[in-house]
Design a protein around this motif. Structure first.
Motif, PDB file in Angstrom:
ATOM      1  N   ASN A 187       1.026  -1.004   0.081  1.00 49.39           N
ATOM      2  CA  ASN A 187      -0.149  -0.145   0.267  1.00 49.39           C
ATOM      3  C   ASN A 187       0.974   1.272  -0.078  1.00 49.39           C
ATOM      4  N   LEU A 188       0.363   2.260  -0.594  1.00 49.95           N
ATOM      5  CA  LEU A 188       1.789   3.003  -0.588  1.00 49.95           C
ATOM      6  C   LEU A 188       0.933   4.376   0.310  1.00 49.95           C
ATOM      7  N   ASN A 189       0.348   4.335   0.401  1.00 54.02           N
ATOM      8  CA  ASN A 189      -0.304   5.320   2.070  1.00 54.02           C
ATOM      9  C   ASN A 189       0.285   4.556   3.258  1.00 54.02           C
ATOM     10  N   GLU A 190       1.475   3.491   3.432  1.00 48.48           N
ATOM     11  CA  GLU A 190       1.947   3.328   4.779  1.00 48.48           C
ATOM     12  C   GLU A 190       2.330   4.621   5.700  1.00 48.48           C
ATOM     13  N   ALA A 191       2.403   4.251   7.415  1.00 49.02           N
ATOM     14  CA  ALA A 191       2.447   5.493   7.378  1.00 49.02           C
ATOM     15  C   ALA A 191       3.911   5.287   8.088  1.00 49.02           C
ATOM     16  N   GLY A 192       4.800   6.166   7.756  1.00 50.01           N
ATOM     17  CA  GLY A 192       6.332   6.674   7.849  1.00 50.01           C
ATOM     18  C   GLY A 192       6.921   7.733   8.012  1.00 50.01           C
ATOM     19  N   TYR A 193       7.928   7.489   8.061  1.00 46.99           N
ATOM     20  CA  TYR A 193       8.758   9.101   7.761  1.00 46.99           C
ATOM     21  C   TYR A 193       9.383   8.395   6.458  1.00 46.99           C
ATOM     22  N   THR A 194       9.597   9.923   5.763  1.00 48.62           N
ATOM     23  CA  THR A 194      10.294  10.270   4.455  1.00 48.62           C
ATOM     24  C   THR A 194      11.943  10.735   5.060  1.00 48.62           C
ATOM     25  N   LEU A 195      12.780  10.627   3.945  1.00 50.05           N
ATOM     26  CA  LEU A 195      14.471  10.182   4.485  1.00 50.05           C
ATOM     27  C   LEU A 195      14.003  12.037   4.722  1.00 50.05           C
ATOM     28  N   ILE A 196      13.374  13.625   3.648  1.00 49.26           N
ATOM     29  CA  ILE A 196      13.555  14.683   3.687  1.00 49.26           C
ATOM     30  C   ILE A 196      13.239  15.298   5.160  1.00 49.26           C
ATOM     31  N   GLU A 197      11.593  14.236   5.589  1.00 51.66           N
ATOM     32  CA  GLU A 197      11.356  14.309   7.371  1.00 51.66           C
ATOM     33  C   GLU A 197      11.868  14.076   8.093  1.00 51.66           C
ATOM     34  N   MET A 198      13.095  13.164   8.101  1.00 50.67           N
ATOM     35  CA  MET A 198      14.601  12.772   8.837  1.00 50.67           C
ATOM     36  C   MET A 198      15.116  14.039   9.253  1.00 50.67           C
ATOM     37  N   LEU A 199      15.524  14.247   7.844  1.00 51.84           N
ATOM     38  CA  LEU A 199      16.995  14.731   7.836  1.00 51.84           C
ATOM     39  C   LEU A 199      16.366  16.859   8.210  1.00 51.84           C
ATOM     40  N   LEU A 200      15.529  16.948   8.542  1.00 50.39           N
ATOM     41  CA  LEU A 200      14.510  18.575   8.922  1.00 50.39           C
ATOM     42  C   LEU A 200      14.420  18.382  10.552  1.00 50.39           C
ATOM     43  N   VAL A 201      13.867  16.581  10.859  1.00 51.89           N
ATOM     44  CA  VAL A 201      14.205  17.045  12.125  1.00 51.89           C
ATOM     45  C   VAL A 201      15.659  17.032  12.854  1.00 51.89           C
ATOM     46  N   LEU A 202      16.424  16.459  12.214  1.00 50.10           N
ATOM     47  CA  LEU A 202      17.803  16.446  12.696  1.00 50.10           C
ATOM     48  C   LEU A 202      19.050  17.395  12.811  1.00 50.10           C
ATOM     49  N   MET A 203      18.210  18.381  11.421  1.00 51.48           N
ATOM     50  CA  MET A 203      18.472  19.596  11.585  1.00 51.48           C
ATOM     51  C   MET A 203      18.332  21.053  12.187  1.00 51.48           C
ATOM     52  N   LEU A 204      16.942  20.937  12.613  1.00 56.35           N
ATOM     53  CA  LEU A 204      16.616  21.603  13.870  1.00 56.35           C
ATOM     54  C   LEU A 204      16.857  20.965  15.122  1.00 56.35           C
ATOM     55  N   LEU A 205      17.172  19.736  15.400  1.00 56.04           N
ATOM     56  CA  LEU A 205      17.403  19.137  16.655  1.00 56.04           C
ATOM     57  C   LEU A 205      19.040  20.023  16.660  1.00 56.04           C
ATOM     58  N   GLY A 206      19.327  19.975  15.283  1.00 55.19           N
ATOM     59  CA  GLY A 206      21.145  20.612  15.490  1.00 55.19           C
ATOM     60  C   GLY A 206      21.652  21.429  16.040  1.00 55.19           C
ATOM     61  N   THR A 207      20.184  22.260  15.254  1.00 58.13           N
ATOM     62  CA  THR A 207      20.045  24.279  15.630  1.00 58.13           C
ATOM     63  C   THR A 207      19.725  24.125  16.929  1.00 58.13           C
ATOM     64  N   VAL A 208      18.789  23.738  18.232  1.00 57.61           N
ATOM     65  CA  VAL A 208      18.821  23.346  18.817  1.00 57.61           C
ATOM     66  C   VAL A 208      19.874  23.376  19.555  1.00 57.61           C
ATOM     67  N   LEU A 209      20.492  22.549  19.782  1.00 60.02           N
ATOM     68  CA  LEU A 209      21.965  22.209  20.446  1.00 60.02           C
ATOM     69  C   LEU A 209      22.910  23.326  20.141  1.00 60.02           C
ATOM     70  N   LEU A 210      22.840  23.543  18.980  1.00 56.61           N
ATOM     71  CA  LEU A 210      24.334  23.853  18.531  1.00 56.61           C
ATOM     72  C   LEU A 210      24.041  25.912  19.990  1.00 56.61           C
ATOM     73  N   ILE A 211      23.005  26.295  19.882  1.00 55.09           N
ATOM     74  CA  ILE A 211      22.162  27.259  20.249  1.00 55.09           C
ATOM     75  C   ILE A 211      22.654  27.256  21.832  1.00 55.09           C
ATOM     76  N   ALA A 212      21.840  26.107  22.145  1.00 54.40           N
ATOM     77  CA  ALA A 212      22.206  25.819  23.882  1.00 54.40           C
ATOM     78  C   ALA A 212      23.376  25.208  24.303  1.00 54.40           C
ATOM     79  N   PHE A 213      24.462  24.807  24.110  1.00 54.97           N
ATOM     80  CA  PHE A 213      25.471  24.628  24.202  1.00 54.97           C
ATOM     81  C   PHE A 213      26.458  25.386  24.478  1.00 54.97           C
ATOM     82  N   PRO A 214      26.161  26.505  24.301  1.00 50.88           N
ATOM     83  CA  PRO A 214      27.266  28.167  25.183  1.00 50.88           C
ATOM     84  C   PRO A 214      26.985  28.067  26.626  1.00 50.88           C
ATOM     85  N   VAL A 215      25.535  28.626  26.641  1.00 48.02           N
ATOM     86  CA  VAL A 215      24.792  28.617  27.712  1.00 48.02           C
ATOM     87  C   VAL A 215      24.749  27.958  28.225  1.00 48.02           C
ATOM     88  N   PHE A 216      25.029  26.250  28.384  1.00 47.59           N
ATOM     89  CA  PHE A 216      25.175  25.210  29.192  1.00 47.59           C
ATOM     90  C   PHE A 216      27.417  25.286  29.877  1.00 47.59           C
TER      91      PHE A 216
END
Length: 146
Positions: A3-32
């Motif tokens: 079925n083409l409507n299977e629930a799951g994440y695409t590669l683009i969605e995963m890269l977007l989440v990882l990029m946002l998480l990396g940005t948050v960590l990059l901002i938070a690290f100097p504060v800590f």
């Protein structure tokens, strides 16, 4: 057939989440990093205060002269009973000591618990300065941020 409507994440969605998480960590690290540096400095001054009180009590209870010697070249202070070094403590990164009205090796607790000479030492950490002040002969001291 799949079925083409299977629930799951695409590669683009995963890269977007990882990029946002990396940005948050990059901002938070100097504060800590600044927070741990401040805690390290706070811990150092608490330890210095406890070591000075212990030196005073040792001088009184054992009837000996206790020397507290600061070494700016090594970034340490040592506590000595006579010629025997009892403790060596290291300064945290970025902290240095400068002679105020006391020289680096003039701090001595006499057998009565008094200091041999009143005066001050100055600790510098980046743009901040801290004063270690020994009041007139009584052995009492305080540490304050200038």
């Amino acid at each position: 057939m799949r079925n083409l409507n299977e629930a799951g994440y695409t590669l683009i969605e995963m890269l977007l989440v990882l990029m946002l998480l990396g940005t948050v960590l990059l901002i938070a690290f100097p504060v800590f990093g600044k927070s741990t540096e401040a805690k390290s400095l706070e811990y150092f001054f608490e330890q210095l205060e406890m070591d000075l009180y212990e030196s005073q009590m040792t001088a009184m209870s054992e009837g000996i002269t206790v020397h507290v010697i600061f070494s700016p070249e090594n970034g340490t202070y040592r506590i000595r009973h006579g010629v025997r070094t009892v403790k060596t403590r290291y300064f945290p990164g970025g902290l240095s000591v400068a002679a105020g009205t006391l020289d680096y090796n003039e701090l001595r607790y006499m057998p009565g618990g008094t200091v041999s000479k009143s005066g001050s030492l100055i600790f510098n950490h980046r743009k901040d300065s801290y004063l270690l002040m020994f009041q007139f002969v009584r052995g009492r001291f305080y540490i304050e941020k200038l």
